[in-house]
Scaffold this motif. Structure first.
Motif, PDB file in Angstrom:
ATOM      1  N   ASP A 197     -30.202  19.821 -10.720  1.00 27.12           N
ATOM      2  CA  ASP A 197     -29.213  20.101  -9.676  1.00 27.12           C
ATOM      3  C   ASP A 197     -29.776  19.798  -8.290  1.00 27.12           C
ATOM      4  O   ASP A 197     -29.090  19.213  -7.446  1.00 27.12           O
ATOM      5  N   LYS A 198     -31.022  20.184  -8.030  1.00 29.14           N
ATOM      6  CA  LYS A 198     -31.648  19.915  -6.737  1.00 29.14           C
ATOM      7  C   LYS A 198     -31.788  18.414  -6.517  1.00 29.14           C
ATOM      8  O   LYS A 198     -31.537  17.907  -5.424  1.00 29.14           O
ATOM      9  N   GLU A 199     -32.185  17.699  -7.550  1.00 31.71           N
ATOM     10  CA  GLU A 199     -32.334  16.250  -7.452  1.00 31.71           C
ATOM     11  C   GLU A 199     -30.979  15.596  -7.184  1.00 31.71           C
ATOM     12  O   GLU A 199     -30.859  14.700  -6.352  1.00 31.71           O
ATOM     13  N   GLN A 200     -29.961  16.049  -7.896  1.00 30.48           N
ATOM     14  CA  GLN A 200     -28.608  15.517  -7.711  1.00 30.48           C
ATOM     15  C   GLN A 200     -28.128  15.771  -6.288  1.00 30.48           C
ATOM     16  O   GLN A 200     -27.574  14.881  -5.650  1.00 30.48           O
ATOM     17  N   LYS A 248     -26.936  13.856  -0.804  1.00 29.13           N
ATOM     18  CA  LYS A 248     -27.179  13.919   0.645  1.00 29.13           C
ATOM     19  C   LYS A 248     -27.692  12.576   1.153  1.00 29.13           C
ATOM     20  O   LYS A 248     -27.269  12.106   2.213  1.00 29.13           O
ATOM     21  N   ALA A 249     -28.596  11.960   0.422  1.00 29.93           N
ATOM     22  CA  ALA A 249     -29.137  10.660   0.834  1.00 29.93           C
ATOM     23  C   ALA A 249     -28.034   9.602   0.847  1.00 29.93           C
ATOM     24  O   ALA A 249     -27.963   8.795   1.781  1.00 29.93           O
ATOM     25  N   ARG A 273     -24.254   6.211   3.874  1.00 30.10           N
ATOM     26  CA  ARG A 273     -22.879   5.788   4.213  1.00 30.10           C
ATOM     27  C   ARG A 273     -22.569   6.073   5.680  1.00 30.10           C
ATOM     28  O   ARG A 273     -21.961   5.268   6.365  1.00 30.10           O
ATOM     29  N   ARG A 274     -23.021   7.213   6.141  1.00 33.72           N
ATOM     30  CA  ARG A 274     -22.777   7.585   7.538  1.00 33.72           C
ATOM     31  C   ARG A 274     -23.521   6.631   8.473  1.00 33.72           C
ATOM     32  O   ARG A 274     -22.964   6.190   9.485  1.00 33.72           O
TER      33      ARG A 274
END
Length: 189
Positions: free
Chosen positions: A167-170, A175-176, A181-182
């Motif tokens: 879950d943390k990796e996902q 976020k990355a 994209r941003r």
């Protein structure tokens, strides 16, 4: 809010904290270590009793007396550990309530702990013949089944930690991707 409601909230909060403690990897690691230590103590007692591990003294009488003292010391050390397991089971029952009894392995483990604790106490504080003592000692070796409990504890830790890591990796990946994209959107403008 009246006194009873306040106590109920405190009790619920305490139970939540205790559940968190019981299900933490650190607690499972301590339990695994205690189970391994208990198994080692039981095996050493057995090996001393059947003279695989010998105690040496100047006379046979002194040797027998020393052997009994070593066995008694190891027995009390093992009794201390099983006492901790009794406290653990009592606390788990208090925290989990009726849900504790829905897990057959936990119930079986609790029965083994209480039976062997009672037998250990009986051996420690009542004068019995060697035949009775040896027979009851064999029953105490039921605790060796707890080696299976080690596997269950490890499995629990892995089952809990692996999904959390995934879950943390996902989340980190999402976020990355969002940042990329941003950043891409800002560079177009």
């Amino acid at each position: 809010m009246d006194y009873d409601e306040d106590l109920s909230e405190q009790d619920g909060s305490c139970r939540r904290r205790m559940k968190k403690v019981f299900h933490s990897p650190a607690t499972h690691t301590v339990i695994i270590a205690l189970i391994i230590l208990d198994i080692i103590l039981l095996l050493v007692v057995l090996l001393v009793d059947i003279d695989v591990i010998r105690v040496h003294a100047e006379t046979p009488e002194e040797e027998e007396e020393l052997k009994e003292e070593v066995e008694e010391g190891l027995h009390y050390a093992a009794l201390s550990i099983i006492s901790l397991f009794v406290v653990e089971v009592i606390l788990k029952i208090a925290v989990e309530g009726k849900h504790f009894f829905s897990d057959k392995w936990e119930v079986f483990d609790a029965v083994i702990i209480f039976v062997t604790f009672g037998l250990d106490l009986a051996l420690a504080f009542s004068p019995v013949s060697y035949v009775v003592k040896d027979s009851v000692s064999l029953l105490i070796f039921l605790r060796l089944w707890r080696a299976i409990k080690i596997m269950a504890e490890i499995q629990y830790c892995v089952r809990k930690e692996v999904p959390e890591a995934i879950d943390k990796e996902q989340l980190a990946k999402e976020k990355a991707d969002w940042r990329a994209r941003r950043q891409e959107a800002h560079t177009r403008v």
